[in-house]
Design an enzyme around this catalytic site. Structure first.
Site, PDB file in Angstrom:
ATOM      1  N   ARG A  61       0.902  -1.315  -0.115  1.00 21.76           N
ATOM      2  CA  ARG A  61      -0.099   0.032  -0.120  1.00 21.76           C
ATOM      3  C   ARG A  61       0.722   1.330   0.160  1.00 21.76           C
ATOM      4  O   ARG A  61       0.264   2.259  -0.364  1.00 21.76           O
ATOM      5  CB  ARG A  61      -0.915  -0.063   1.179  1.00 21.76           C
ATOM      6  CG  ARG A  61      -2.036  -1.187   0.952  1.00 21.76           C
ATOM      7  CD  ARG A  61      -3.086  -1.117   2.188  1.00 21.76           C
ATOM      8  NE  ARG A  61      -2.685  -1.611   3.342  1.00 21.76           N
ATOM      9  CZ  ARG A  61      -2.584  -2.814   3.640  1.00 21.76           C
ATOM     10  NH1 ARG A  61      -3.012  -3.663   2.882  1.00 21.76           N
ATOM     11  NH2 ARG A  61      -1.683  -3.338   4.668  1.00 21.76           N
ATOM     12  N   GLU A  98       4.253  -9.901  15.674  1.00 23.97           N
ATOM     13  CA  GLU A  98       3.474 -10.475  16.782  1.00 23.97           C
ATOM     14  C   GLU A  98       3.927 -12.088  16.882  1.00 23.97           C
ATOM     15  O   GLU A  98       4.231 -12.595  17.861  1.00 23.97           O
ATOM     16  CB  GLU A  98       2.231 -10.173  16.844  1.00 23.97           C
ATOM     17  CG  GLU A  98       1.604 -10.452  18.164  1.00 23.97           C
ATOM     18  CD  GLU A  98      -0.039 -10.028  18.144  1.00 23.97           C
ATOM     19  OE1 GLU A  98      -0.339  -9.460  17.044  1.00 23.97           O
ATOM     20  OE2 GLU A  98      -0.609 -10.147  19.356  1.00 23.97           O
TER      21      GLU A  98
HETATM   22  P1  AMP Z   1       3.166  -1.849  12.278  1.00 20.77           P
HETATM   23  O1  AMP Z   1       4.192  -2.463  11.813  1.00 20.77           O
HETATM   24  O2  AMP Z   1       2.499  -2.358  13.494  1.00 20.77           O
HETATM   25  O3  AMP Z   1       3.196  -0.426  12.582  1.00 20.77           O
HETATM   26  O4  AMP Z   1       2.081  -2.222  11.318  1.00 20.77           O
HETATM   27  C1  AMP Z   1       1.824  -1.372  10.002  1.00 20.77           C
HETATM   28  C2  AMP Z   1       1.784  -2.202   8.934  1.00 20.77           C
HETATM   29  O5  AMP Z   1       0.728  -3.134   9.068  1.00 20.77           O
HETATM   30  C3  AMP Z   1       1.277  -1.482   7.795  1.00 20.77           C
HETATM   31  O6  AMP Z   1       1.991  -1.990   6.759  1.00 20.77           O
HETATM   32  C4  AMP Z   1      -0.310  -1.463   7.694  1.00 20.77           C
HETATM   33  O7  AMP Z   1      -0.549  -1.413   6.559  1.00 20.77           O
HETATM   34  C5  AMP Z   1      -0.594  -2.773   8.426  1.00 20.77           C
HETATM   35  N1  AMP Z   1      -1.563  -2.565   9.531  1.00 20.77           N
HETATM   36  C6  AMP Z   1      -1.213  -2.645  11.112  1.00 20.77           C
HETATM   37  N2  AMP Z   1      -2.290  -2.542  11.490  1.00 20.77           N
HETATM   38  C7  AMP Z   1      -3.437  -1.957  10.680  1.00 20.77           C
HETATM   39  C8  AMP Z   1      -4.729  -1.548  10.924  1.00 20.77           C
HETATM   40  N3  AMP Z   1      -5.408  -1.598  11.892  1.00 20.77           N
HETATM   41  N4  AMP Z   1      -5.352  -1.171   9.625  1.00 20.77           N
HETATM   42  C9  AMP Z   1      -4.894  -1.382   8.335  1.00 20.77           C
HETATM   43  N5  AMP Z   1      -3.381  -1.835   8.239  1.00 20.77           N
HETATM   44  C10 AMP Z   1      -2.819  -2.192   9.176  1.00 20.77           C
END
Ligand code: AMP
Length: 176
Positions: A61, A98
């Site tokens: 994305r 996770e």
């Molecule tokens: P993080 O590494 O935990 O910051 O997660 C970010 C990545 O996971 C991004 O590439 C997002 O596209 C995806 N992601 C995590 N949580 C969500 C959410 N609630 N809605 C959409 N995409 C998410």
């Protein structure tokens, strides 16, 4: 006002991909030309004077606006991809999720020491994936690295920004 338009057009999908997750679906922003223009205009204003030479988009994305902004800023666009997708020699960065380990890759000849880099992704949650992308980009020793997300999740005890050094310049278009 612009922010309200973006929030109004962002789709929330409950319990995707697993129960309990409120998934912020940016495809509804991407399909709307008004939202695309708003986001691109805001990004252009934020970064037009920063001397950005390369935009790194995180699969998948982060590719959409990242590439569009690269055209506007007259910068190059670099794909940061999941393992095994890039055809030539890569530099890798692994990180803990996770459930288990994940890896991001960038072509070895994608960035050089003269570059000013902007890394872009759709959403900041824990910051884990962007931190891995940031650490990966640092292996190329660019002049400076900026970070941008369309959405920053601030609720449910999330503080993705704390994954980064305080001096790291992070911008987000929507905070929810
Ligand atoms: P993080 O590494 O935990 O910051 O997660 C970010 C990545 O996971 C991004 O590439 C997002 O596209 C995806 N992601 C995590 N949580 C969500 C959410 N609630 N809605 C959409 N995409 C998410």
């Amino acid at each position: 006002m612009n922010n309200e338009i973006l929030i109004k057009n962002l789709r929330n999908v409950p319990d995707f991909p697993i129960p309990g997750i409120q998934f912020k679906d940016v495809t509804t922003l991407f399909k709307n030309p008004v939202c695309m223009q708003i986001m691109l205009d805001e990004l252009y204003e934020l970064y037009k004077d920063k001397g950005i030479t390369k935009i790194v988009g995180i699969e998948s994305r982060g590719f959409v606006l990242g590439a569009a902004l690269a055209v506007r800023l007259n910068a190059g666009f670099i794909m940061c991809r999941k393992p095994g997708k890039l055809p030539a020699e890569t530099i890798k960065q692994s990180y803990m999720k996770e459930y288990g380990k994940d890896t991001l890759e960038i072509h070895k000849d994608a960035i050089n020491e003269n570059d000013v880099v902007l890394i872009h992704d759709d959403l900041l949650a824990t910051g884990g994936s962007m931190k891995a992308a940031y650490d990966l980009v640092q292996k190329f020793h660019p002049q400076k690295t900026y970070i941008n997300f369309i959405i920053e999740l601030t609720g449910e005890g999330l503080s993705g920004r704390t994954a980064f050094d305080q001096n790291t310049e992070i911008t987000t278009l929507i905070r929810i």
